[in-house]
Design a protein around this motif. Structure first.
Motif, PDB file in Angstrom:
ATOM      1  N   ASP A   1       0.838  -1.204   0.000  1.00  0.00           N
ATOM      2  CA  ASP A   1       0.000   0.000   0.000  1.00  0.00           C
ATOM      3  C   ASP A   1       0.872   1.254   0.000  1.00  0.00           C
ATOM      4  N   ARG A   2       0.895   1.906  -1.105  1.00  0.00           N
ATOM      5  CA  ARG A   2       1.774   3.077  -1.226  1.00  0.00           C
ATOM      6  C   ARG A   2       1.295   4.244  -0.385  1.00  0.00           C
ATOM      7  N   SER A   3       0.037   4.210   0.004  1.00  0.00           N
ATOM      8  CA  SER A   3      -0.455   5.324   0.819  1.00  0.00           C
ATOM      9  C   SER A   3      -0.619   4.913   2.285  1.00  0.00           C
ATOM     10  N   ARG A   4       0.139   3.892   2.674  1.00  0.00           N
ATOM     11  CA  ARG A   4       0.098   3.429   4.062  1.00  0.00           C
ATOM     12  C   ARG A   4       0.554   4.548   5.006  1.00  0.00           C
ATOM     13  N   HIS A   5       0.191   4.369   6.264  1.00  0.00           N
ATOM     14  CA  HIS A   5       0.729   5.245   7.298  1.00  0.00           C
ATOM     15  C   HIS A   5       1.794   4.455   8.048  1.00  0.00           C
TER      16      HIS A   5
ATOM     17  N   ASP B   1       0.911   2.639  11.226  1.00  0.00           N
ATOM     18  CA  ASP B   1       0.297   1.306  11.252  1.00  0.00           C
ATOM     19  C   ASP B   1       1.365   0.219  11.313  1.00  0.00           C
ATOM     20  N   VAL B   2       2.415   0.431  10.561  1.00  0.00           N
ATOM     21  CA  VAL B   2       3.522  -0.540  10.585  1.00  0.00           C
ATOM     22  C   VAL B   2       4.137  -0.575  11.986  1.00  0.00           C
ATOM     23  N   LYS B   3       4.365   0.599  12.501  1.00  0.00           N
ATOM     24  CA  LYS B   3       4.987   0.696  13.819  1.00  0.00           C
ATOM     25  C   LYS B   3       4.116   0.028  14.877  1.00  0.00           C
ATOM     26  N   ARG B   4       2.836   0.249  14.778  1.00  0.00           N
ATOM     27  CA  ARG B   4       1.911  -0.344  15.738  1.00  0.00           C
ATOM     28  C   ARG B   4       2.003  -1.871  15.697  1.00  0.00           C
ATOM     29  N   LEU B   5       1.994  -2.420  14.491  1.00  0.00           N
ATOM     30  CA  LEU B   5       2.130  -3.870  14.334  1.00  0.00           C
ATOM     31  C   LEU B   5       3.425  -4.371  14.959  1.00  0.00           C
ATOM     32  N   ALA B   6       4.499  -3.673  14.628  1.00  0.00           N
ATOM     33  CA  ALA B   6       5.812  -4.108  15.113  1.00  0.00           C
ATOM     34  C   ALA B   6       5.854  -4.071  16.640  1.00  0.00           C
TER      35      ALA B   6
ATOM     36  N   ASP C   1       1.527   9.609   9.521  1.00  0.00           N
ATOM     37  CA  ASP C   1       0.643   9.228   8.411  1.00  0.00           C
ATOM     38  C   ASP C   1       1.360   9.216   7.070  1.00  0.00           C
ATOM     39  N   ARG C   2       2.674   9.299   7.115  1.00  0.00           N
ATOM     40  CA  ARG C   2       3.439   9.206   5.862  1.00  0.00           C
ATOM     41  C   ARG C   2       3.844   7.753   5.641  1.00  0.00           C
ATOM     42  N   PRO C   3       4.077   7.372   4.399  1.00  0.00           N
ATOM     43  CA  PRO C   3       4.304   5.948   4.104  1.00  0.00           C
ATOM     44  C   PRO C   3       5.715   5.433   4.379  1.00  0.00           C
TER      45      PRO C   3
END
Lengths: 152, 152
Positions: free
Chosen positions: A72-76, A79-84, B116-118
């Motif tokens: 997802d190129r428009s990811r935040h 969200d990744v950080k939260r998962l990690a 909120d940046r990718p």
DNA sequence: GATGAGGCTTCCAGCCATGGGAAGGTCAAT
DNA sequence: ATTGACCTTCCCATGGCTGGAAGCCTCATC
């Protein structure tokens, strides 16, 4: 690239590649006319991503989410950080459990003479109805420092 | 005592008690005329032993060995100690792996803006062909402290 | 063109320790 | 006799793989 080469290139076994495909973690591979799976650079890339994630202890479902974010190129990045960090929390929980086990076992092993006589504090602890005694010992300055009173 | 009571008394579920019997870890239970399993004090004792051992992370096969030693009045405590320390070695290995994972993930998460940046160093790391870079960062004063050069 | 090695395919089954559930028998109290 | 809580066996599922069997495909060599 066929599946064997791909496995060698990514460190993901052929079994696992097929498994990931079966379970839907990765899309179905292209096929040759005779049915062989074919992988291209982007697939290799994805499989390496998965391998890295597995090396970091992520479970398959979290890897699925990570892959989704990756694509997802428009990811935040939040969200990744939260998962990690959620994963880190899980890992730390396991870590604590393992540390407790090691501490208990090492304490017990230190108390064990390790000779040819049968009496052994490790077995004594395992057969004890109340495993709390060892906890007391682990805190310095607690009520009792004698784990195993002489009577045995 | 029937299996339900026994489960409550030992902390081993009925499912597990039957499983341990099936797999031969424990001997076959006595039965009532109608086929209900019956447990006596010594069985309770044994199941608690197993539960304690499991809490300490021992696998079933090692528990089998421990049970053997436990029952063997002429055992050498050295054998018990050896088993326990072998288990500790395994646990420490896992511990080290988990610690590495946590260290890597925390380092990465710290570097992630979480906004909120990718752009995200966590994903960057996962897609990197060479996972060694992170290792450098973990040692203070090593070659580079910049995990992710600006080009992205 | 035949042959053999070594790929590939699918399917099935197992690991460990455990939980869930279905279908049916048993027990104790009402 | 009925109810509800128990018990029995049996099969299935989990995660993250690994192994094997049976059969097809490809390619180099003869």
């Amino acid at each position: 690239m066929n599946i064997g080469e791909t496995a060698r290139a990514t460190g993901v076994s052929t079994k696992m590649i097929r498994y990931y495909e079966d379970t839907g973690l990765i899309p179905q591979a292209l096929r040759t006319g005779s049915g062989y799976r074919v992988y291209r650079d982007q697939d290799i890339h994805m499989l390496r991503f998965i391998r890295r994630a597995r090396d970091l202890g992520f479970g398959v479902s979290m890897i699925g989410e990570l892959l989704g974010l990756w694509r997802d190129r428009s990811r935040h990045s939040a969200d990744v950080k939260r998962l990690a960090l959620a994963h880190v929390t899980e890992l730390k929980q396991k870590l604590r459990e393992l540390e407790d086990m090691v501490a208990t076992l090492e304490t017990l092993a230190e108390c064990c003479h390790g000779n040819d006589r049968p009496d052994c504090p490790i077995l004594k602890e395992l057969e004890a109805p109340d495993p709390a005694r060892i906890e007391i010992v682990k805190r310095p300055g607690a009520i009792s420092t004698k784990m195993y009173p002489q009577r045995q």
